[in-house]
Design a protein around this motif. Structure first.
Motif, PDB file in Angstrom:
ATOM      1  N   ALA A   1      16.625  -2.310  17.075  1.00  0.00           N
ATOM      2  CA  ALA A   1      15.333  -1.934  16.520  1.00  0.00           C
ATOM      3  C   ALA A   1      15.419  -1.864  15.001  1.00  0.00           C
ATOM      4  N   VAL A   2      14.240  -1.784  14.393  1.00  0.00           N
ATOM      5  CA  VAL A   2      14.126  -1.512  12.963  1.00  0.00           C
ATOM      6  C   VAL A   2      13.410  -0.180  12.858  1.00  0.00           C
ATOM      7  N   LEU A   3      13.997   0.746  12.102  1.00  0.00           N
ATOM      8  CA  LEU A   3      13.439   2.086  11.954  1.00  0.00           C
ATOM      9  C   LEU A   3      12.975   2.274  10.515  1.00  0.00           C
ATOM     10  N   ALA A   4      11.723   2.695  10.377  1.00  0.00           N
ATOM     11  CA  ALA A   4      11.172   3.000   9.052  1.00  0.00           C
ATOM     12  C   ALA A   4      10.876   4.492   9.004  1.00  0.00           C
ATOM     13  N   VAL A   5      11.442   5.170   8.023  1.00  0.00           N
ATOM     14  CA  VAL A   5      11.202   6.597   7.837  1.00  0.00           C
ATOM     15  C   VAL A   5      10.385   6.748   6.560  1.00  0.00           C
ATOM     16  N   LEU A   6       9.207   7.317   6.690  1.00  0.00           N
ATOM     17  CA  LEU A   6       8.289   7.450   5.568  1.00  0.00           C
ATOM     18  C   LEU A   6       8.453   8.796   4.897  1.00  0.00           C
ATOM     19  N   SER A   7       8.495   8.783   3.570  1.00  0.00           N
ATOM     20  CA  SER A   7       8.665  10.032   2.833  1.00  0.00           C
ATOM     21  C   SER A   7       7.357  10.575   2.286  1.00  0.00           C
TER      22      SER A   7
END
Length: 114
Positions: free
Chosen positions: A54-60
């Protein structure tokens, strides 16, 4: 907020690598979204390295939600993935509902649900 992109099918690793490269190169996301690759658990037998799960994007920041959505749509329109890409979002329920609605509206506009 975390957004996990997964793909199915024989081209799933290629699709995920393409999406990862696209999001990682997007200057508008820098400093607002951390994009990482998630390796398959237990993969690697007979391979040079672990497979991409998977590709994980964590938004700040809240403002990065819209930009990530736009970047994903631009990737999808330019790349036209061969594998079905699913999106799993965790975070504030109101923000999750809003973002899921945006993805659904984009699917309807494209005529190509992902």
């Amino acid at each position: 907020m975390e957004i996990r992109f997964e793909a199915a099918g024989s081209a799933r690793e290629d699709e995920l690598l393409s999406l990862y490269d696209w999001l990682a190169a997007d200057r508008a996301l820098r400093g607002q979204v951390r994009v990482t690759r998630v390796a398959e658990a237990g993969a690697g037998a007979g391979r040079m390295g672990p497979g991409l799960d998977a590709v994980l994007a964590v938004l700040s920041t809240v403002s990065s939600v819209g930009q990530l959505h736009l970047s994903y749509l631009a990737w999808r329109r330019s790349h036209r993935p061969r594998s079905r890409v699913s999106v799993e979002i965790t975070g504030d329920p109101d923000q999750v509902a809003d973002l899921m609605r945006r993805f659904a509206e984009a699917d309807d506009a494209d005529g190509d649900p992902q």
